[in-house]
Enzyme design. Sequence first.
Site, PDB file in Angstrom:
ATOM      1  CE  LYS A 263      -3.250   2.579   3.150  1.00 23.38           C
ATOM      2  NZ  LYS A 263      -4.036   2.699   4.142  1.00 23.38           N
ATOM      3  CG  ASP A 268      -5.352   8.111   4.662  1.00 25.59           C
ATOM      4  OD1 ASP A 268      -6.372   8.722   3.991  1.00 25.59           O
ATOM      5  OD2 ASP A 268      -5.626   7.123   5.236  1.00 25.59           O
ATOM      6  CE  LYS A 275      -6.599   8.861   8.062  1.00 26.74           C
ATOM      7  NZ  LYS A 275      -7.266   7.849   8.778  1.00 26.74           N
ATOM      8  CG  ASP A 286      -1.940   5.241   4.963  1.00 30.60           C
ATOM      9  OD1 ASP A 286      -1.537   4.180   5.526  1.00 30.60           O
ATOM     10  OD2 ASP A 286      -2.888   5.671   4.264  1.00 30.60           O
ATOM     11  CG  ASP A 345      -9.806   7.591   6.501  1.00 32.32           C
ATOM     12  OD1 ASP A 345      -8.892   7.613   6.078  1.00 32.32           O
ATOM     13  OD2 ASP A 345      -9.958   7.951   7.863  1.00 32.32           O
ATOM     14  CD  GLU A 347      -6.603   5.367   2.626  1.00 30.38           C
ATOM     15  OE1 GLU A 347      -7.607   5.137   3.115  1.00 30.38           O
ATOM     16  OE2 GLU A 347      -5.497   5.083   2.898  1.00 30.38           O
ATOM     17  NE  ARG A 349     -10.942  -1.092   3.637  1.00 32.32           N
ATOM     18  CZ  ARG A 349     -11.484  -1.318   4.926  1.00 32.32           C
ATOM     19  NH1 ARG A 349     -12.629  -1.795   4.919  1.00 32.32           N
ATOM     20  NH2 ARG A 349     -10.734  -0.983   5.891  1.00 32.32           N
TER      21      ARG A 349
HETATM   22  N1  BES Z   1      -4.307   4.865   6.999  1.00 37.79           N
HETATM   23  C1  BES Z   1      -5.377   4.391   7.714  1.00 37.79           C
HETATM   24  C2  BES Z   1      -5.322   3.386   8.851  1.00 37.79           C
HETATM   25  C3  BES Z   1      -4.228   3.953  10.012  1.00 37.79           C
HETATM   26  C4  BES Z   1      -5.005   4.776  10.801  1.00 37.79           C
HETATM   27  C5  BES Z   1      -3.314   3.439  10.301  1.00 37.79           C
HETATM   28  C6  BES Z   1      -4.169   5.425  11.988  1.00 37.79           C
HETATM   29  C7  BES Z   1      -2.310   3.845  11.315  1.00 37.79           C
HETATM   30  C8  BES Z   1      -2.824   4.648  12.161  1.00 37.79           C
HETATM   31  C9  BES Z   1      -6.495   3.755   6.850  1.00 37.79           C
HETATM   32  O1  BES Z   1      -6.624   4.133   5.568  1.00 37.79           O
HETATM   33  C10 BES Z   1      -7.826   4.212   7.462  1.00 37.79           C
HETATM   34  O2  BES Z   1      -8.076   5.391   7.453  1.00 37.79           O
HETATM   35  N2  BES Z   1      -8.522   3.419   7.951  1.00 37.79           N
HETATM   36  C11 BES Z   1      -9.648   3.397   8.508  1.00 37.79           C
HETATM   37  C12 BES Z   1     -10.672   2.491   8.009  1.00 37.79           C
HETATM   38  C13 BES Z   1     -12.146   2.894   8.475  1.00 37.79           C
HETATM   39  C14 BES Z   1     -12.684   4.058   7.892  1.00 37.79           C
HETATM   40  C15 BES Z   1     -13.133   1.409   7.974  1.00 37.79           C
HETATM   41  C16 BES Z   1      -9.618   3.277   9.980  1.00 37.79           C
HETATM   42  O3  BES Z   1      -9.115   2.117  10.481  1.00 37.79           O
HETATM   43  O4  BES Z   1      -9.995   4.167  10.954  1.00 37.79           O
HETATM   44 ZN    ZN Z   2      -4.926   5.019   4.744  1.00 37.22          ZN
HETATM   45 MN    MN Z   3      -7.651   6.098   5.289  1.00 38.65          MN
END
Ligand code: BES
Ligand code: ZN
Ligand code: MN
Length: 494
Positions: A263, A268, A275, A286, A345, A347, A349
């Site tokens: 990834k 992000d 966010k 990210d 968010d 994104e 996947r």
């Molecule tokens: N890059 C983030 C995951 C992340 C968040 C990694 C904080 C490390 C620290 C990912 O893209 C994301 O935002 N995931 C969301 C998914 C949710 C919207 C289903 C998450 O984990 O909150």
């Molecule tokens: Zn992300």
């Molecule tokens: Mn995200």
Amino acid sequence: MQYSVTPDSIAEISADCLVVPVWKDGGLGEEAGALDESASGALRRIAASGDYLWDIGDTHLLHGPKGCDAGRVLLAGAGAPGEFGAREAAKFLAGAARFVLARNMPQVHFALADLEANGPDAQWLAARLAQETEVAAYRYETTRASTKRDAVLEGVSAPALADGLEQALRKGQAIGRGMNRARELGNLPGNICTPEYLASHARELADAFDALSAEVLDEAQMRELEMGSLLSVAAGSVEEARLIVLHYSGAGDDSKPAVLVGKGITFDTGGISLKPGLAMDEMKFDMCGAASVLGTVAAVAELQLPINLIGMVAAAENMPGGKATKPGDIVTSMSGKTIEILNTDAEGRLVLCDALTYAERFDPACVIDIATLTGAAVAAFGNHANVVLGNDQELMDRLLQCGLDCLDRAWQLPLWDEYQKQLDSNFADMANIGGKLAGTITAACFLSRYTEKFSWAHLDIAGSAWHSEGARKGATGRPVPLLTEFLLSLAEKD
Ligand code: BES
Ligand code: ZN
Ligand code: MN
């Protein structure tokens, strides 16, 4: 840095420093004992003085010891001999490496024999010595004045305890350098490390090794392939997405490649599902999955492993904007499956699914994707574990074992069918989020719908890829050790 093995006996080694372990309560091993004899008991006097407990981290530096050719002897605590396992050895070596790097000692010899007597074998110790030394020598300086200038460490030697130590040193050095490559890419800010920056980096890597070639798809080419999901993530950004493919051929054409997919979200923001501001800067990390792919491919190329390997990076920047994807939008992935994007968010996947479909064309032996995918993985495991899920238990067992061997550990979560229905959508073949519960699992459920044609494992490295606090803030270089260890194990099997 140069690493070598020396057959000389310890008192005759003319390094700037000899690193000698002292066990808890002042015990010296055989090698340290021999050195002590040459030095007329100078080592034992300090070791047994009671001034130190000789826990790992305790040190005493001795200048110009009589009877030996070395300029200094570093007495370094190794803890209790009965408790000296791989983790203790790694901590010992990392601490000693930091100690000598901070001082003016260009040539250092590590007396590993006494460690081997109580702990991991000589090859493991030699590899780890080189890995920890490389990792300790890295400092992020690209966009700041160099702070305290470390002394130059030119060469590290180890005693000739067993066969294969030269090779072990090379292995450890390649892993350490791969980690540092991943750390540097991770640490670079989002305004430098863009998708095109990652692509140029991959091209330069390919130029440096004969067995490596790079292929970079731009947005027009991805549109041609109908990668509607990957492209939807980049829609709000002025930075164009890139799909990067590195081909490493170290084996014959009939040998199926392992495929790594990283990834590479270079920043992000969350997109329209923006966010919160707190610690959002950390979302420059990210792309650490992508960085670990590039670091691992470099290590494999350096070691000239006799395998075929494809390293892919799905690179994009996730931004809000007039053209950005909105919650409720429906996109069609390259596989033909439609996705209702309920949260922009989620994104990672979305870029990975099209990259995984693209991976089918390589007829892979196995596919491993590496992604900072879910905050839920951080909530569950903190910074210590890589999280593994997948559709092939044998592949996952191998990853779990490799993680234990190299101390870049992983823990498995279940990918049970019961979780799949959380992705149901009334308007598309699936939604891109699975609700509040089991976020790490439902993210993997989403990916599982794109990996039915091959053996697949997913590594969620959201917790392990970087440290958030204080002086340690920065990318860790994980899981380069785990991935390299895994590929080394494939090289041995074939
Ligand atoms: N890059 C983030 C995951 C992340 C968040 C990694 C904080 C490390 C620290 C990912 O893209 C994301 O935002 N995931 C969301 C998914 C949710 C919207 C289903 C998450 O984990 O909150
Ligand atoms: Zn992300
Ligand atoms: Mn995200």
